[in-house]
Design a protein around this motif. Structure first.
Motif, PDB file in Angstrom:
ATOM      1  N   LEU A  31       0.700  -1.167   0.091  1.00 35.40           N
ATOM      2  CA  LEU A  31       0.089  -0.084   0.101  1.00 35.40           C
ATOM      3  C   LEU A  31       0.962   1.280  -0.131  1.00 35.40           C
ATOM      4  O   LEU A  31       0.686   1.965  -0.872  1.00 35.40           O
ATOM      5  CB  LEU A  31      -0.978  -0.090   1.135  1.00 35.40           C
ATOM      6  CG  LEU A  31      -1.891   1.279   1.404  1.00 35.40           C
ATOM      7  CD1 LEU A  31      -2.631   1.525   0.385  1.00 35.40           C
ATOM      8  CD2 LEU A  31      -2.589   1.439   2.552  1.00 35.40           C
ATOM      9  N   TRP A  32       1.566   1.323   1.046  1.00 34.94           N
ATOM     10  CA  TRP A  32       2.426   2.678   1.116  1.00 34.94           C
ATOM     11  C   TRP A  32       3.332   3.050   0.119  1.00 34.94           C
ATOM     12  O   TRP A  32       3.460   4.046  -0.549  1.00 34.94           O
ATOM     13  CB  TRP A  32       3.127   3.012   2.536  1.00 34.94           C
ATOM     14  CG  TRP A  32       1.688   2.783   3.641  1.00 34.94           C
ATOM     15  CD1 TRP A  32       1.938   1.698   4.616  1.00 34.94           C
ATOM     16  CD2 TRP A  32       0.478   3.689   3.761  1.00 34.94           C
ATOM     17  NE1 TRP A  32       0.338   2.125   5.534  1.00 34.94           N
ATOM     18  CE2 TRP A  32      -0.056   3.015   4.739  1.00 34.94           C
ATOM     19  CE3 TRP A  32       0.138   4.863   2.932  1.00 34.94           C
ATOM     20  CZ2 TRP A  32      -1.299   3.646   5.073  1.00 34.94           C
ATOM     21  CZ3 TRP A  32      -1.147   5.293   3.331  1.00 34.94           C
ATOM     22  CH2 TRP A  32      -1.678   4.807   4.503  1.00 34.94           C
ATOM     23  N   PRO A  33       3.981   1.975  -0.295  1.00 30.70           N
ATOM     24  CA  PRO A  33       4.980   2.214  -1.263  1.00 30.70           C
ATOM     25  C   PRO A  33       4.414   2.383  -2.819  1.00 30.70           C
ATOM     26  O   PRO A  33       5.083   3.120  -3.632  1.00 30.70           O
ATOM     27  CB  PRO A  33       5.989   0.828  -1.398  1.00 30.70           C
ATOM     28  CG  PRO A  33       5.893   0.302  -0.185  1.00 30.70           C
ATOM     29  CD  PRO A  33       4.456   0.669   0.591  1.00 30.70           C
ATOM     30  N   THR A  34       3.229   1.887  -2.920  1.00 32.68           N
ATOM     31  CA  THR A  34       2.549   1.968  -4.239  1.00 32.68           C
ATOM     32  C   THR A  34       2.167   3.249  -4.219  1.00 32.68           C
ATOM     33  O   THR A  34       2.245   4.277  -5.269  1.00 32.68           O
ATOM     34  CB  THR A  34       1.439   0.918  -4.429  1.00 32.68           C
ATOM     35  OG1 THR A  34       2.051  -0.162  -4.445  1.00 32.68           O
ATOM     36  CG2 THR A  34       0.318   1.202  -5.552  1.00 32.68           C
ATOM     37  N   LEU A  35       1.501   3.844  -2.935  1.00 29.87           N
ATOM     38  CA  LEU A  35       0.739   5.387  -3.124  1.00 29.87           C
ATOM     39  C   LEU A  35       2.361   6.152  -3.269  1.00 29.87           C
ATOM     40  O   LEU A  35       1.984   7.453  -3.868  1.00 29.87           O
ATOM     41  CB  LEU A  35       0.252   5.456  -1.719  1.00 29.87           C
ATOM     42  CG  LEU A  35      -1.118   4.922  -1.554  1.00 29.87           C
ATOM     43  CD1 LEU A  35      -1.707   5.185  -0.130  1.00 29.87           C
ATOM     44  CD2 LEU A  35      -1.864   4.896  -2.442  1.00 29.87           C
ATOM     45  N   ASP A  36       3.222   6.137  -2.584  1.00 31.77           N
ATOM     46  CA  ASP A  36       4.454   7.043  -2.800  1.00 31.77           C
ATOM     47  C   ASP A  36       4.807   7.114  -4.246  1.00 31.77           C
ATOM     48  O   ASP A  36       5.122   8.046  -4.834  1.00 31.77           O
ATOM     49  CB  ASP A  36       5.703   6.654  -1.934  1.00 31.77           C
ATOM     50  CG  ASP A  36       5.381   6.890  -0.527  1.00 31.77           C
ATOM     51  OD1 ASP A  36       4.679   7.574  -0.274  1.00 31.77           O
ATOM     52  OD2 ASP A  36       6.001   5.933   0.332  1.00 31.77           O
ATOM     53  N   ILE A  61       4.954   9.863  -7.090  1.00 29.54           N
ATOM     54  CA  ILE A  61       6.080  10.644  -7.674  1.00 29.54           C
ATOM     55  C   ILE A  61       6.151  10.237  -9.254  1.00 29.54           C
ATOM     56  O   ILE A  61       6.552  10.977 -10.032  1.00 29.54           O
ATOM     57  CB  ILE A  61       7.388   9.824  -7.135  1.00 29.54           C
ATOM     58  CG1 ILE A  61       7.366  10.167  -5.759  1.00 29.54           C
ATOM     59  CG2 ILE A  61       8.562  10.069  -8.029  1.00 29.54           C
ATOM     60  CD1 ILE A  61       8.293   9.319  -5.147  1.00 29.54           C
ATOM     61  N   ARG A  62       5.718   8.888  -9.651  1.00 28.60           N
ATOM     62  CA  ARG A  62       5.802   8.615 -11.075  1.00 28.60           C
ATOM     63  C   ARG A  62       4.563   8.531 -12.094  1.00 28.60           C
ATOM     64  O   ARG A  62       4.958   8.501 -13.163  1.00 28.60           O
ATOM     65  CB  ARG A  62       6.329   7.167 -10.947  1.00 28.60           C
ATOM     66  CG  ARG A  62       7.739   7.076 -10.366  1.00 28.60           C
ATOM     67  CD  ARG A  62       8.164   5.351 -10.345  1.00 28.60           C
ATOM     68  NE  ARG A  62       9.409   5.489  -9.431  1.00 28.60           N
ATOM     69  CZ  ARG A  62       9.272   5.221  -8.190  1.00 28.60           C
ATOM     70  NH1 ARG A  62       8.369   5.262  -7.451  1.00 28.60           N
ATOM     71  NH2 ARG A  62      10.730   4.978  -7.574  1.00 28.60           N
ATOM     72  N   ALA A  63       3.683   8.564 -11.569  1.00 28.26           N
ATOM     73  CA  ALA A  63       2.430   8.446 -12.448  1.00 28.26           C
ATOM     74  C   ALA A  63       2.054   9.669 -13.160  1.00 28.26           C
ATOM     75  O   ALA A  63       1.193   9.470 -13.970  1.00 28.26           O
ATOM     76  CB  ALA A  63       1.280   7.562 -11.860  1.00 28.26           C
ATOM     77  N   GLY A  64       2.309  10.704 -12.990  1.00 31.14           N
ATOM     78  CA  GLY A  64       1.968  11.879 -13.653  1.00 31.14           C
ATOM     79  C   GLY A  64       0.561  12.550 -13.272  1.00 31.14           C
ATOM     80  O   GLY A  64      -0.010  12.826 -14.185  1.00 31.14           O
ATOM     81  N   LEU A  65       0.291  12.065 -12.058  1.00 28.96           N
ATOM     82  CA  LEU A  65      -1.210  12.709 -11.672  1.00 28.96           C
ATOM     83  C   LEU A  65      -1.108  14.079 -10.903  1.00 28.96           C
ATOM     84  O   LEU A  65      -2.352  14.457 -10.743  1.00 28.96           O
ATOM     85  CB  LEU A  65      -1.463  11.567 -10.485  1.00 28.96           C
ATOM     86  CG  LEU A  65      -1.536  10.292 -10.812  1.00 28.96           C
ATOM     87  CD1 LEU A  65      -1.904   9.264  -9.533  1.00 28.96           C
ATOM     88  CD2 LEU A  65      -2.667   9.880 -11.950  1.00 28.96           C
TER      89      LEU A  65
END
Length: 172
Positions: free
Chosen positions: A124-129, A133-137
């Motif tokens: 959960l937390w690594p995916t949210l981080d 950072i990376r997904a361009g959201l």
């Protein structure tokens, strides 16, 4: 008297054996079910009907994730914009998070384990981080409209030049 004390050929013994078989059978089917290359979560290979089903599951998971976690975080930069599904990195990472959640909360396993803690701390937390950072959201989160992710340079394709390079660098 427990199941071990039953005569395996008695009615009660046969009934107990049948219950055991019925308990493990779904797991066996899951293990040996023939799947398309890439598995049931590899978007690129899913037939239309399976992709529609996965989009439905993912949408429900993201709605749950938003209501359970994201709206309760003090840092609003973790919130997903309404157009998250238009961001390929977000789709892939959220799909992986959903699959990990499903495995951690699998109700077929009644054994106590650290799976739920692992899901929170390793998924959960690594995916949210990563999404932050990376997904361009960020561009979409900060505005009221969707912004296409940065296209960057031309996408890589397997070209003749690439194949010649591979051939020259792998020849004996």
């Amino acid at each position: 008297m427990n199941d071990d004390d039953l005569d395996p050929m008695s009615v009660e013994g046969l009934d107990a054996r049948l219950v055991n078989v019925e308990t493990i059978l779904p797991d066996l089917f899951d293990m040996y079910e023939l799947r398309a290359a890439g598995g049931p979560y590899y978007w690129e290979t899913l037939p239309h009907d399976q992709a529609v089903k996965l989009w439905d599951e993912l949408g429900k998971f993201v709605a749950w994730l938003d209501g359970r976690y994201l709206t309760n975080l003090a840092d609003p930069s973790y919130r997903l914009p309404d157009c998250w599904y238009r961001h390929p990195i977000a789709v892939e990472e959220l799909t992986a998070l959903m699959v990990a959640h499903r495995a951690a909360y699998d109700t077929r396993s009644a054994k106590a384990s650290s799976a739920l803690v692992d899901w929170h701390h390793r998924a959960l937390w690594p995916t949210l981080d990563s999404l932050k950072i990376r997904a361009g959201l960020a561009g979409c989160r900060d505005r009221s409209e969707h912004r296409e992710p940065h296209a960057g340079p031309t996408a890589f394709i397997v070209s003749d030049e690439y194949l010649r390079h591979v051939d020259m660098n792998t020849s004996p």
